[in-house]
Scaffold this motif. Structure first.
Motif, short mmCIF file in Angstrom:
data_model
loop_
_atom_site.label_atom_id
_atom_site.label_comp_id
_atom_site.label_asym_id
_atom_site.label_seq_id
_atom_site.Cartn_x
_atom_site.Cartn_y
_atom_site.Cartn_z
N PRO A 124 0.95 -1.19 -0.03
CA PRO A 124 -0.05 0.03 -0.02
C PRO A 124 0.86 1.23 -0.09
N PHE A 125 0.63 2.36 -0.87
CA PHE A 125 1.09 3.61 -0.93
C PHE A 125 1.92 4.13 0.43
N THR A 126 0.85 3.76 1.57
CA THR A 126 1.06 4.63 2.79
C THR A 126 2.22 3.69 3.63
N ARG A 127 2.36 2.63 3.24
CA ARG A 127 3.50 1.96 3.78
C ARG A 127 4.57 2.06 3.04
N ALA A 128 4.49 2.29 1.81
CA ALA A 128 5.78 2.20 0.93
C ALA A 128 6.56 3.75 1.24
N ILE A 129 5.60 4.86 1.27
CA ILE A 129 6.28 5.95 1.47
C ILE A 129 6.41 6.31 2.94
N LYS A 130 5.77 6.07 4.01
CA LYS A 130 5.76 6.50 5.41
C LYS A 130 6.90 5.88 6.11
N LYS A 131 7.11 4.71 5.69
CA LYS A 131 8.18 4.01 6.79
C LYS A 131 9.48 4.14 6.38
#
Ligand code: ADP
Length: 326
Positions: free
Chosen positions: A302-309
């Protein structure tokens, strides 16, 4: 879910070798699956300025071996505003584009996530960046080529370095991530890597001088990630001059040549697999995910995981580097 008939494809942000192989794979896989393809030039800017053309299989002939991106890339401030994205959406819909494939780095996928959520629009991301700093994938498109370029450059610098007795700082890209510096150092047999991930934990320069770097050695090569956190190669050289006078220190900044060149086999295969997987993902009703690779298997992140972490470096590699530099 509305049926997808036409996809748009764009490359955005920093270019990376292998983006063309990804464009080719997305285009051909889409056509193979009965979809129409539109090529969008200059990233998100091309969406706003309507630089969109039909893409057929011959549009992507003879590009797998080319560096850069035939679709061009850009940075687009307007896309960071709601008005800009609304404009982009309207232009895109006027071309009857039902889904997007975005190839880019952290910033591009951040934009993709916002755009997808705002307009409830399906977007698949491909990690295209030499920095390898996207979470959820073992590697990004372009990383292996950049690593090989760095290795070749360091090999050449070593030839001149060993003729004198010098401490060489070689600056490589990687603003927030030390993957290129650390693995480049191992691949080129350098003495050490100075990376942002551990800059706040230890004084890597002091450690290097005290433990690693020995004057008895002919010369020492240290790879430095360009990040402001590490101080960069120039900053470190300045520190050596002030704090450890007596060392003959030299700096080499590899710069943009790290982005260029024909992609390696590893990057071409990765880009081809990921490009094909992007179309599988859309057909599979996946939405707003980045295609990743984990243990040689395609995964959806998910984009949120790819960019946030923050993607962690493998700290064992630091120890390996230390051991091998005695
Ligand atoms: P990269 O994808 O290589 O990390 P950038 O960080 O420059 O490159 O991002 C590329 C483009 O993605 C930007 O020029 C902008 O158009 C878009 N973008 C980045 N961050 C955002 C954001 N927060 N909202 C909307 N668009 C963004």
């Amino acid at each position: 879910m509305a049926e997808i008939k036409t996809i748009g494809i764009l490359t955005s942000g920093g270019d990376a070798p292998g983006m063309n192989a990804a464009i080719r794979a997305v285009t051909r896989s889409a056509i193979f699956s009965g979809l129409k393809v539109k090529g969008i030039y200059r990233g998100y800017r091309g969406l706003i300025t309507n630089e969109i053309v039909d893409f057929h299989t011959q549009n992507v002939s003879n590009i797998i071996q080319m560096g850069g991106t035939i679709l061009k890339t850009a940075r687009c401030k307007e896309f960071q505003t709601l008005e800009g994205r609304k404009l982009a959406y309207d232009v895109m819909r006027s071309h009857e584009i039902d889904a997007l494939v975005v190839i880019g780095g952290d910033g591009s996928l951040t934009g993709a996530r916002i755009f997808a959520n705002e307009f409830n629009f399906p977007i698949i991301g491909l990690p295209g960046t030499i920095d390898n700093d996207l979470f959820g994938t073992d590697s990004t498109i372009g990383y292996d080529t950049a690593l090989n370029t760095i290795m070749d450059c360091v090999d050449k610098i070593r030839d001149t370095a060993t003729s004198h007795e010098r401490l060489f700082f070689i600056e490589v890209m990687g603003r927030d991530a030390g993957f290129l510096a650390l693995n480049g150092a191992i691949a080129a047999g350098a003495e050490a890597a100075i990376i942002p991930e551990i800059s706040t934990e230890v004084d890597q320069l002091a450690e290097l001088i005290q433990n690693g770097f020995r004057k008895s050695k002919n010369s020492s090569i240290v790879l430095v990630a360009e990040s402001p956190v590490t101080g960069g190669a120039m900053g470190l050289a300045e520190r050596v001059k002030n704090e450890y006078p007596g060392y003959d220190v030299r700096v080499s900044i590899l710069g943009h040549l790290q982005r260029g060149g024909s992609p390696t086999a590893v990057d071409r295969i990765l880009a081809s697999r990921m490009g094909a997987a992007a179309i599988d993902a859309l057909m599979d009703d996946q939405r707003n995910v980045m295609i990743g690779i984990k243990n040689d298997e395609i995964v959806y992140v998910p984009f949120t995981r790819a960019i946030k972490k923050d993607k962690p470096i493998n700290r064992n590699l630091l120890e390996t580097l230390r051991r091998l530099s005695i």
